[in-house]
Design a protein around this motif. Structure first.
Motif, PDB file in Angstrom:
ATOM      1  N   LEU A   1      48.899  58.455  14.912  1.00 14.02           N
ATOM      2  CA  LEU A   1      50.000  58.403  13.940  1.00 14.02           C
ATOM      3  C   LEU A   1      50.499  56.975  13.756  1.00 14.02           C
ATOM      4  O   LEU A   1      50.913  56.585  12.674  1.00 14.02           O
ATOM      5  CB  LEU A   1      51.161  59.293  14.409  1.00 14.02           C
ATOM      6  CG  LEU A   1      50.968  60.802  14.240  1.00 14.02           C
ATOM      7  CD1 LEU A   1      52.046  61.544  15.002  1.00 14.02           C
ATOM      8  CD2 LEU A   1      51.011  61.175  12.762  1.00 14.02           C
ATOM      9  N   ALA A   2      50.478  56.220  14.833  1.00 20.25           N
ATOM     10  CA  ALA A   2      50.985  54.847  14.786  1.00 20.25           C
ATOM     11  C   ALA A   2      49.910  53.859  14.348  1.00 20.25           C
ATOM     12  O   ALA A   2      50.167  52.657  14.280  1.00 20.25           O
ATOM     13  CB  ALA A   2      51.532  54.464  16.159  1.00 20.25           C
ATOM     14  N   TYR A   3      48.722  54.376  14.025  1.00 22.14           N
ATOM     15  CA  TYR A   3      47.593  53.528  13.623  1.00 22.14           C
ATOM     16  C   TYR A   3      47.291  52.468  14.700  1.00 22.14           C
ATOM     17  O   TYR A   3      47.102  51.301  14.414  1.00 22.14           O
ATOM     18  CB  TYR A   3      47.864  52.850  12.285  1.00 22.14           C
ATOM     19  CG  TYR A   3      47.661  53.745  11.080  1.00 22.14           C
ATOM     20  CD1 TYR A   3      47.052  53.268   9.918  1.00 22.14           C
ATOM     21  CD2 TYR A   3      48.078  55.074  11.091  1.00 22.14           C
ATOM     22  CE1 TYR A   3      46.878  54.087   8.820  1.00 22.14           C
ATOM     23  CE2 TYR A   3      47.894  55.896   9.999  1.00 22.14           C
ATOM     24  CZ  TYR A   3      47.290  55.412   8.858  1.00 22.14           C
ATOM     25  OH  TYR A   3      47.111  56.207   7.766  1.00 22.14           O
TER      26      TYR A   3
ATOM     27  N   PRO B   1      43.201  47.057   0.747  1.00 21.71           N
ATOM     28  CA  PRO B   1      41.973  47.819   0.967  1.00 21.71           C
ATOM     29  C   PRO B   1      42.142  49.235   0.428  1.00 21.71           C
ATOM     30  O   PRO B   1      43.215  49.822   0.531  1.00 21.71           O
ATOM     31  CB  PRO B   1      41.831  47.841   2.490  1.00 21.71           C
ATOM     32  CG  PRO B   1      42.584  46.643   2.950  1.00 21.71           C
ATOM     33  CD  PRO B   1      43.718  46.462   1.976  1.00 21.71           C
TER      34      PRO B   1
ATOM     35  N   VAL C   1      42.656  52.880  -0.275  1.00 20.64           N
ATOM     36  CA  VAL C   1      43.116  54.004   0.528  1.00 20.64           C
ATOM     37  C   VAL C   1      43.333  55.192  -0.375  1.00 20.64           C
ATOM     38  O   VAL C   1      44.164  55.148  -1.261  1.00 20.64           O
ATOM     39  CB  VAL C   1      44.476  53.739   1.212  1.00 20.64           C
ATOM     40  CG1 VAL C   1      44.301  53.430   2.662  1.00 20.64           C
ATOM     41  CG2 VAL C   1      45.250  52.673   0.489  1.00 20.64           C
ATOM     42  N   ILE C   2      42.569  56.219  -0.148  1.00 22.78           N
ATOM     43  CA  ILE C   2      42.849  57.472  -0.849  1.00 22.78           C
ATOM     44  C   ILE C   2      42.936  58.558   0.198  1.00 22.78           C
ATOM     45  O   ILE C   2      42.017  58.735   0.988  1.00 22.78           O
ATOM     46  CB  ILE C   2      41.762  57.815  -1.892  1.00 22.78           C
ATOM     47  CG1 ILE C   2      41.722  56.729  -2.955  1.00 22.78           C
ATOM     48  CG2 ILE C   2      42.047  59.161  -2.517  1.00 22.78           C
ATOM     49  CD1 ILE C   2      40.715  56.975  -4.053  1.00 22.78           C
ATOM     50  N   GLU C   3      44.093  59.227   0.232  1.00 18.55           N
ATOM     51  CA  GLU C   3      44.250  60.298   1.230  1.00 18.55           C
ATOM     52  C   GLU C   3      43.798  61.605   0.649  1.00 18.55           C
ATOM     53  O   GLU C   3      44.080  61.899  -0.487  1.00 18.55           O
ATOM     54  CB  GLU C   3      45.708  60.385   1.671  1.00 18.55           C
ATOM     55  CG  GLU C   3      45.861  59.871   3.082  1.00 18.55           C
ATOM     56  CD  GLU C   3      47.300  59.988   3.579  1.00 18.55           C
ATOM     57  OE1 GLU C   3      48.076  60.774   3.034  1.00 18.55           O
ATOM     58  OE2 GLU C   3      47.607  59.250   4.530  1.00 18.55           O
TER      59      GLU C   3
END
Lengths: 479, 95
Positions: free
Chosen positions: B14-16, B91, B93-95
């Protein structure tokens, strides 16, 4: 098995402030990318949010118009997630103690009135926009929208059909515009709904597993998405399957919903009170001041139209669909005491019909209430028939003769003949020329009478008062 | 409450934050200590205490709803790694 659909709705209403919720950037729509994004919106190091009074006021107004509790203190919280259009890495929202708690909205579906309970309405900031067109394999970020104030209005799962859901959404949409807190522009995304849909066996009081359909930005999509989703869930259950809790998207082109993310990969937002913002205190004094600025609410007007003007539930509901239409009706009927029904018919009929046809708002209506009232006065005093009035209406709409009703009636020769002598002469002529039909009527053929009325009307070129012709013919034939 | 190595991995996710096995174990023991501390504190009866949402006992100040900022895109974007057509490029990003 009989199924029952259970629906709750979350609506994001963009508040109509000039500036953002936590910064002094403009919220105007359609500006060049990133020209309305300052250091706070960009989350540059060291910046602090400063709360916009106008956003809080709008939230309080909504609360007051739905009979909700206004929380004081009210707390802002951080909702944490990572996405490039959210530069802080969290969205400032509210979790515990939202500004608005409870309240309800009354809807009417098929002549049945129903109250939809609101859970809460909280303030939050919108995110920016990601553009995924090809920028050399990268995404483009526009932060103009970041920090735009939103009020998220959440209902209890109180709706039982897509029709009820649409009635609720329309009612809320009309209300936020009525009290002037949101422009309601759905195309620009100022008012968007998420629908939580589940199904259960009719009679059960246990909620089924729900799916959330995100970002429905038209009433039609809301209706179709719910209908599709309910059918999908019922089919799964009837085949012995189980519903997976997930977030779904509605694809308008294919008229279907599909998975966006399931609960397993749902984010844990780790809400906590935002240390950058102090508790918001809302004094009774402030609430009372805002109460005084609220216009008469749609529900109050609706009841008044029924009790004072004697209008039907239906008429009253249509006329209070927007504040502008209600004002137009009232201004018209103020000129014509005791003729509310006639005014209502024309506002809902000719005026609304014509506005719809030309896709313009009532605020841009070429005929104003005073002119409309002048025309209705001429119907009322028998100068023109209802039919001729429609011709006058057309002329007025097109701006002929400076919209002077009497001048148009004269110029077009639309004056109704109500002079007894003139009509009597024509009636006598028609009777003399149609001996056979007179005979038929006297032998009990009602049809013959109608034909005689028709011929008299034709002889007057439609300018006679039909009621008057009727009476006169009857008197002559029956004597 | 007992924390597992999987919980630590989920939190890191979650915190990457990337954590290796060794770090997971070290973090697990540190977090467990913190949870023990919380547990000790939770033994205190706070039912009559109003939850504190801020360390300072003052109310939020509000600003008037006025646009006070002008377009600063040029200077804001002068420090951005990559921009195009007024957009910040990141960069994909597609969720």
């Amino acid at each position: 098995m009989q199924w029952e659909i259970v629906i709750g709705i979350e609506t994001h209403a963009q508040l109509s402030t000039q500036s953002k919720i936590f910064s002094g950037s403009s919220t105007a729509y359609g500006a060049q990318p990133n020209t309305q994004a300052n250091a706070v919106d960009l989350a540059l190091p060291g910046v602090l949010p400063v709360l916009n009074k106008g956003a809080v006021e709008r939230a309080i107004k909504l609360g007051l118009s739905v009979g909700a509790k206004i929380n004081s203190p009210s707390i802002f919280a951080r909702k944490n997630y990572f996405y490039p259009d959210l530069p802080k890495g969290y969205q400032i929202s509210q979790f515990e103690l939202p500004v608005v708690e409870g309240g309800h909205i009354t809807i009417q579906v098929n002549d049945t009135e129903k109250s939809v309970r609101l859970t809460r309405a909280h303030l939050e900031e919108d995110a920016g926009k990601s553009l995924h067109e090809d920028f050399h394999g990268m995404s483009g970020i526009d932060l103009n929208r970041a920090g735009t104030p939103l009020l998220e209005i959440v209902t209890e799962p109180d709706m039982r059909s897509s029709a009820e859901a649409v009635a609720y959404a329309k009612k809320l949409h009309s209300l936020v515009r009525w009290i002037g807190i949101c422009d309601g522009n759905m195309q620009e995304g100022s008012f968007r709904c998420d629908a939580n849909v589940s199904v259960r066996a009719k009679g059960s009081d246990i909620l089924g597993t729900r799916c959330e359909i995100k970002n429905l930005n038209s009433f039609r999509f809301l209706e179709k998405a719910i209908d599709f989703e309910a059918r999908r869930q019922i089919e799964i259950l009837e085949d012995g399957g189980t519903i997976r809790q997930e977030t779904r998207l509605y694809d308008a082109n294919k008229d279907e919903t599909r998975t966006m993310r399931s609960k397993e990969d749902a984010n844990d937002y780790r809400y906590f009170p935002d240390p950058d913002l102090l508790p918001l205190e809302i004094s009774d004094n402030w609430i009372n001041q805002l109460k005084d600025t609220l216009p008469e609410l749609p529900e109050a007007r609706r009841s008044r139209y029924i009790s004072d003007f004697g209008l039907s539930d239906y008429d009253a509901a249509v006329l209070t669909g927007s504040r502008e239409i209600a004002d137009f009706f009232e201004e018209t009927s103020a000129q014509l005491p005791n003729q509310a029904k006639l005014c209502a018919n024309w506002v809902m009929g000719e005026i609304s019909g014509r506005l719809n046809k030309e896709a313009i708002e009532i605020t841009a209506c070429p005929i104003n209430p005073v002119h409309l009232a002048a025309l209705l006065t001429r119907i009322n005093d028998g100068t023109v028939s209802g039919k001729a009035a429609k011709t006058v209406f057309e002329c007025m709409w097109n701006g002929e003769l400076e919209q002077n009703v009497d001048a148009i009636i004269d110029a077009k020769g639309l004056k109704q003949i109500s002079d007894d002598g003139a009509i009597e002469k024509l009636v006598d002529e028609v009777l003399a020329a149609n001996a056979q039909q007179v005979e038929d009527y006297r032998n009990g053929k009602q049809k013959a009478f109608n034909s005689l009325v028709g011929q008299v009307m034709k002889a007057t070129k439609g300018k006679a008062n039909p009621a008057q012709v009727n009476t006169m013919l009857k008197n002559k034939l029956d004597s | 409450m007992t924390l597992s190595a999987n919980d630590v991995k989920a939190i890191a996710d979650l915190a990457y934050i990337e954590v290796n096995e060794g770090e997971v174990q070290a973090t697990l023991s540190q977090l467990t200590d913190i949870f023990d501390l919380i547990e000790t504190m939770q033994a205190v009866d706070t039912s009559s205490v109003e939850p504190m949402s801020h360390a300072q006992d003052v109310a939020q100040r509000l600003r008037e709803d006025e646009v006070t900022e002008s377009d600063q895109r040029e200077s804001n974007q002068s420090v951005a790694p990559q921009v195009e057509a007024g957009l910040y490029l990141v960069p994909k990003v597609i969720e």
